[in-house]
Design a protein around this motif. Structure first.
Motif, PDB file in Angstrom:
ATOM      1  N   VAL A  45       2.342   9.501 -13.170  1.00 30.69           N
ATOM      2  CA  VAL A  45       1.963   9.943 -11.827  1.00 30.69           C
ATOM      3  C   VAL A  45       0.494   9.661 -11.551  1.00 30.69           C
ATOM      4  O   VAL A  45       0.124   9.227 -10.446  1.00 30.69           O
ATOM      5  CB  VAL A  45       2.294  11.437 -11.640  1.00 30.69           C
ATOM      6  N   SER A  46      -0.361   9.864 -12.528  1.00 33.13           N
ATOM      7  CA  SER A  46      -1.783   9.574 -12.326  1.00 33.13           C
ATOM      8  C   SER A  46      -1.996   8.084 -12.081  1.00 33.13           C
ATOM      9  O   SER A  46      -2.859   7.693 -11.278  1.00 33.13           O
ATOM     10  CB  SER A  46      -2.609  10.056 -13.518  1.00 33.13           C
ATOM     11  N   GLN A  47      -1.195   7.230 -12.737  1.00 37.98           N
ATOM     12  CA  GLN A  47      -1.284   5.793 -12.487  1.00 37.98           C
ATOM     13  C   GLN A  47      -0.825   5.457 -11.067  1.00 37.98           C
ATOM     14  O   GLN A  47      -1.480   4.665 -10.369  1.00 37.98           O
ATOM     15  CB  GLN A  47      -0.437   5.032 -13.503  1.00 37.98           C
ATOM     16  N   PHE A  48       0.299   6.053 -10.630  1.00 39.02           N
ATOM     17  CA  PHE A  48       0.793   5.777  -9.276  1.00 39.02           C
ATOM     18  C   PHE A  48      -0.262   6.158  -8.231  1.00 39.02           C
ATOM     19  O   PHE A  48      -0.493   5.426  -7.266  1.00 39.02           O
ATOM     20  CB  PHE A  48       2.081   6.554  -8.988  1.00 39.02           C
ATOM     21  N   VAL A  49      -0.876   7.325  -8.427  1.00 41.42           N
ATOM     22  CA  VAL A  49      -1.868   7.810  -7.462  1.00 41.42           C
ATOM     23  C   VAL A  49      -3.086   6.886  -7.441  1.00 41.42           C
ATOM     24  O   VAL A  49      -3.582   6.504  -6.373  1.00 41.42           O
ATOM     25  CB  VAL A  49      -2.281   9.256  -7.788  1.00 41.42           C
ATOM     26  N   ALA A  50      -3.560   6.508  -8.622  1.00 42.58           N
ATOM     27  CA  ALA A  50      -4.743   5.646  -8.694  1.00 42.58           C
ATOM     28  C   ALA A  50      -4.461   4.270  -8.090  1.00 42.58           C
ATOM     29  O   ALA A  50      -5.299   3.709  -7.375  1.00 42.58           O
ATOM     30  CB  ALA A  50      -5.205   5.520 -10.140  1.00 42.58           C
ATOM     31  N   LEU A  51      -3.286   3.709  -8.369  1.00 44.35           N
ATOM     32  CA  LEU A  51      -2.940   2.386  -7.854  1.00 44.35           C
ATOM     33  C   LEU A  51      -2.789   2.376  -6.338  1.00 44.35           C
ATOM     34  O   LEU A  51      -3.184   1.419  -5.668  1.00 44.35           O
ATOM     35  CB  LEU A  51      -1.622   1.916  -8.483  1.00 44.35           C
ATOM     36  N   SER A  52      -2.209   3.432  -5.817  1.00 46.59           N
ATOM     37  CA  SER A  52      -1.829   3.440  -4.396  1.00 46.59           C
ATOM     38  C   SER A  52      -2.847   4.100  -3.488  1.00 46.59           C
ATOM     39  O   SER A  52      -2.839   3.877  -2.276  1.00 46.59           O
ATOM     40  CB  SER A  52      -0.489   4.175  -4.230  1.00 46.59           C
ATOM     41  N   LEU A 106      -1.160  14.389   7.255  1.00 51.95           N
ATOM     42  CA  LEU A 106      -0.675  13.063   6.902  1.00 51.95           C
ATOM     43  C   LEU A 106      -0.640  12.170   8.134  1.00 51.95           C
ATOM     44  O   LEU A 106      -0.491  12.659   9.260  1.00 51.95           O
ATOM     45  CB  LEU A 106       0.722  13.145   6.282  1.00 51.95           C
ATOM     46  N   LYS A 107      -0.732  10.866   7.906  1.00 53.30           N
ATOM     47  CA  LYS A 107      -0.712   9.907   9.014  1.00 53.30           C
ATOM     48  C   LYS A 107      -0.084   8.599   8.555  1.00 53.30           C
ATOM     49  O   LYS A 107       0.243   8.425   7.359  1.00 53.30           O
ATOM     50  CB  LYS A 107      -2.126   9.659   9.529  1.00 53.30           C
ATOM     51  N   SER A 108       0.073   7.675   9.495  1.00 48.82           N
ATOM     52  CA  SER A 108       0.673   6.385   9.184  1.00 48.82           C
ATOM     53  C   SER A 108      -0.098   5.676   8.074  1.00 48.82           C
ATOM     54  O   SER A 108      -1.332   5.726   8.030  1.00 48.82           O
ATOM     55  CB  SER A 108       0.695   5.490  10.430  1.00 48.82           C
ATOM     56  N   LEU A 109       0.661   5.040   7.196  1.00 51.08           N
ATOM     57  CA  LEU A 109       0.174   4.256   6.060  1.00 51.08           C
ATOM     58  C   LEU A 109      -0.357   5.108   4.910  1.00 51.08           C
ATOM     59  O   LEU A 109      -0.751   4.564   3.880  1.00 51.08           O
ATOM     60  CB  LEU A 109      -0.877   3.224   6.479  1.00 51.08           C
ATOM     61  N   ASP A 110      -0.378   6.454   5.060  1.00 50.25           N
ATOM     62  CA  ASP A 110      -0.691   7.295   3.904  1.00 50.25           C
ATOM     63  C   ASP A 110       0.400   7.128   2.859  1.00 50.25           C
ATOM     64  O   ASP A 110       1.587   7.028   3.185  1.00 50.25           O
ATOM     65  CB  ASP A 110      -0.774   8.771   4.304  1.00 50.25           C
ATOM     66  N   ARG A 111       0.000   7.089   1.597  1.00 45.30           N
ATOM     67  CA  ARG A 111       0.969   6.968   0.507  1.00 45.30           C
ATOM     68  C   ARG A 111       1.273   8.339  -0.081  1.00 45.30           C
ATOM     69  O   ARG A 111       0.367   9.165  -0.261  1.00 45.30           O
ATOM     70  CB  ARG A 111       0.433   6.042  -0.587  1.00 45.30           C
ATOM     71  N   VAL A 112       2.567   8.560  -0.383  1.00 47.84           N
ATOM     72  CA  VAL A 112       3.039   9.862  -0.854  1.00 47.84           C
ATOM     73  C   VAL A 112       3.921   9.653  -2.085  1.00 47.84           C
ATOM     74  O   VAL A 112       4.961   8.987  -2.005  1.00 47.84           O
ATOM     75  CB  VAL A 112       3.836  10.595   0.247  1.00 47.84           C
ATOM     76  N   VAL A 113       3.517  10.209  -3.233  1.00 49.74           N
ATOM     77  CA  VAL A 113       4.340  10.139  -4.439  1.00 49.74           C
ATOM     78  C   VAL A 113       5.462  11.162  -4.328  1.00 49.74           C
ATOM     79  O   VAL A 113       5.205  12.359  -4.143  1.00 49.74           O
ATOM     80  CB  VAL A 113       3.499  10.414  -5.702  1.00 49.74           C
TER      81      VAL A 113
END
Length: 556
Positions: A114-121, A72-79
């Motif tokens: 969750v699939s929507q959150f992942v796709a959006l972000s 992981l790194k800066s600006l990575d998105r994590v649900v």
């Protein structure tokens, strides 16, 4: 700045800096000072175990480095879908230390959300429990990964299966001695998002709310100041921990800024809440009206000493004056503090020194001197004082746009940057604000906002359904519940249980399921030929009142 984030206009950013609202520090920097200042104080209590500020700092250092080593790194998105446990806290601050962005999901969310959150972000990781009842989160994450190859990591609280990382192991594993140096070398732009809160929206697709480091720190600090939080105070977190209210309004962040203590509870049972208040000297709790009503009506309330409780903060939907009066009668030590807030930003609070009529009838006033509030008509023109209109707002902690949806933002914001909340308000004679309903097509079930359009779109896929309208119906406990009003195709039938099972197969959160079904021959129409949901609500409510009268007559 992260692509997809709408920045504050330079002239407003300059103003907010000049007035000291924005400190141009990341949340990691803000809380570095907190961890040092209050190192030996107890910060959290979870399942009977206490954690000092220093212990939280050390645990978050370990996890932060191990997350970096995981990739992981800066600006990575994590649900993040964790319940109210210390692991959420440690993960939240570890992500802040590396500049990764948590998406504040709920453990009740399922595959569709969750699939929507992942796709959006464009999220690269999901963090979840291993199981919740009979639900397997790891199976869900695998399926989401199949559709989203960028979702590289599944991190599990509990028994991690092959291919998943154990959150417990990542917290406990000792990294190399250069942990502090590695973390201090990370540059985090305070105008980037610190967290993505979630908006139900009205389109059936969730929206991501980017809360920047600058605005989220100010959000919590100013809310803590308005709420008079002090170091000796103890907050009991009962509501889902990732929600904006318990996390930051003033919530966990605001209490930590003051060196106060937070007790975490995964239970909303009245006996567990009362025991926690008594055992830990809890001074503050945050509730939605449905939870408070349930607590006040439970006979166990009288079996516990609740005299330490100083503030009951209620949000999510309007608290009826009768409930407020009952709470004051049963828990006389507590100030019942109404608030109105949104993940998008703006916060209203009733103040401790407000007159009685203001405390009983309003949600108070905004927390920042530079919160700008307009009450407007359908044409965006300010209504006369005291009249009802839609509340528009902007300010130092209110977003200027949802993440990655420029076309939607054109309608959701005025050309000069006011967020069109969809909430109907008017001003009390005192100048404070009163909530009168909403313009948005949402059902407010116990503080959880459900998009009617989202559920309507799913129901329309049922072969028996010709047309559908989901409307809120009144409920004494939850405030509102959802009624699905259905027009059937010729010769078709549809039972309530069949409808619920059909929606359950769509893998949505259970709280979104309709709780009443009305099969209708036609829908009432407005003068413009559209389905009149207002008339539908009135019809269903009248029918429910008739049913209640018939039950009472039969019982007598």
């Amino acid at each position: 700045m992260l692509e997809g984030v709408v920045p504050f206009p330079p002239e407003y950013a300059k103003l907010y800096r000049e007035k000291g609202y924005w400190q141009d520090k990341s949340l990691a920097q803000e809380f570095h000072a907190v961890f040092e200042k209050y190192a030996d104080r107890v910060a959290f209590i979870d399942r009977g175990r206490s954690y000092t500020y220093s212990e939280i700092d050390q645990a978050t250092d370990r996890l932060a480095i191990n997350l970096l080593d995981l990739g992981l790194k800066s600006l990575d998105r994590v649900v993040v879908q964790l319940p109210n446990t210390i692991e959420f806290v440690i993960l939240y601050f570890a992500l802040q230390k590396i500049g990764a962005i948590p998406i504040a999901a709920l453990s009740s969310h399922r595959y569709l959300e969750v699939s929507q959150f992942v796709a959006l972000s464009g999220a690269v990781a999901c963090v979840a429990p291993d199981r919740q009842g009979d639900f397997d989160f790891q199976d869900m994450i695998r399926r989401v990964q199949q559709q989203n190859p960028g979702l590289r990591h599944g991190i599990i609280l509990g028994q991690a299966a092959e291919g998943f990382a154990s959150l417990h192991d990542l917290i406990q594993a000792q990294p190399a001695q250069d942990a502090k140096a590695r973390l201090q070398a990370i540059h985090i732009d305070p105008t980037d998002p610190a967290v993505f809160q979630l908006s139900g929206g009205t389109t059936g697709i969730p929206k991501l709310i980017p809360r920047t480091h600058n605005d989220y720190a100010y959000n919590s600090k100013t809310a803590a100041n308005v709420c008079r939080i002090e170091a000796q105070h103890v907050l009991l977190v009962i509501l889902p921990i990732a929600h904006n209210l318990p996390l930051a309004c003033p919530g966990i962040q605001g209490f930590m800024f003051q060196g106060a203590k937070v007790v975490l509870s995964a239970s909303t049972r009245a006996a567990d809440i009362c025991a926690a208040i008594q055992d830990h000297g809890v001074t503050h709790i945050k509730v939605v009206p449905a939870l408070l009503i349930r607590l006040l009506n439970d006979p166990v309330l009288s079996q516990y000493n609740l005299s330490s409780l100083k503030v009951i903060q209620s949000g999510g939907q309007r608290l009826q004056p009768e409930v407020r009066a009952l709470a004051k009668k049963l828990i006389p030590s507590a100030f019942i503090q109404e608030n109105f807030g949104m993940g998008e930003g703006l916060l209203f609070f009733v103040r401790h020194d407000d007159p009685e009529d203001v405390r009983m009838e309003t949600v108070g006033s905004p927390v920042s001197p530079d919160d700008e509030v307009r009450i407007v008509d359908e044409d965006g023109i300010d209504v006369p004082f005291g009249e009802t209109g839609e509340m528009w707002c902007r300010g130092p902690y209110t977003l200027r746009g949802y993440f990655g949806v420029p076309e939607y933002n054109k309608d959701a914001f005025s050309p000069d940057g006011f967020y069109k909340s969809g909430d109907l308000m008017r001003q009390h004679p005192s100048g404070r604000y009163m909530v009168e309903g909403r313009r948005k097509d949402l059902i407010n079930r116990g503080g959880e906002k459900i998009s009617a359009e989202e559920i309507e779109n799913l129901i329309l896929a049922h072969p028996a359904v010709k047309d559908i309208a989901c409307v809120p119906i009144p409920d004494p406990d939850m405030g509102e519940r959802m009624c699905a009003c259905v027009l059937l195709r010729n010769g078709a039938t549809l039972g309530f249980d069949e409808l619920k099972q059909f929606l359950a197969n769509k893998e949505i959160a259970k709280y979104k399921l309709p709780e009443r079904l009305e099969i209708m021959n036609e829908f009432p129409l407005s003068t413009f030929g559209k389905v009149s949901k207002k008339k539908l609500r009135e019809m269903i409510t009248a029918k429910m009142e008739g049913e209640k009268e018939n039950r009472n007559a039969a019982a007598s």
